[in-house]
Design an enzyme around this catalytic site. Sequence first.
Site, short mmCIF file in Angstrom:
data_model
loop_
_atom_site.label_atom_id
_atom_site.label_comp_id
_atom_site.label_asym_id
_atom_site.label_seq_id
_atom_site.Cartn_x
_atom_site.Cartn_y
_atom_site.Cartn_z
CG ASP A 70 -0.78 3.27 5.99
OD1 ASP A 70 -1.61 3.63 5.13
OD2 ASP A 70 -0.34 4.02 6.87
CD GLU B 292 -5.20 0.08 -2.44
OE1 GLU B 292 -5.92 -0.48 -1.62
OE2 GLU B 292 -5.11 1.32 -2.54
CG ASP C 62 -1.86 1.18 1.24
OD1 ASP C 62 -2.26 1.64 0.14
OD2 ASP C 62 -2.20 1.65 2.33
#
Length: 156
Positions: A139, A67, A7
């Site tokens: 996170d 992502e 992330d």
Amino acid sequence: MIVLGLDPSLSCTGWGVIRFEGSRIAHIANGQVPTAPKSPMADRLDQLYSAIAAVVAAHGPDRAAAEEIFANKNAQSTIKLAQARGAVLAACGAGGLRVNEHSARLVKKSVVGTGAADKRQVQAMLKVLLPGIQVAGADAADALAVAIADAHLSPR
């Protein structure tokens, strides 16, 4: 197979490592890499690169997943995210890893069942899928969700 989920963020990049065999998923490790906002950009990017390279070396993942980038209303924020993401992906590339990319909506749908899930719902589902783990923070939780989604979406 071992997957490193990422992330990326300039302020705090999350990472999570899982092992999956068929439909079985096991937690290996997770963590976060915060950077100091007042540090020079080059130092912050180097810190992200070095930390993720160390995670790759320590855990020997077979592949990574991150992502996809999204556009913020603030162009400066988008640029900073892109720079951080570049440092993180470069560390994976230097470690010989293929990096799969998934949208945040697809990650949420894969883990929770709906693409509109909020962070709280994702974290609750992580507790179901990976019972007993200690998550380093929000996170790291997002990174674990990316790894789990990748295991479902890209099984090989």
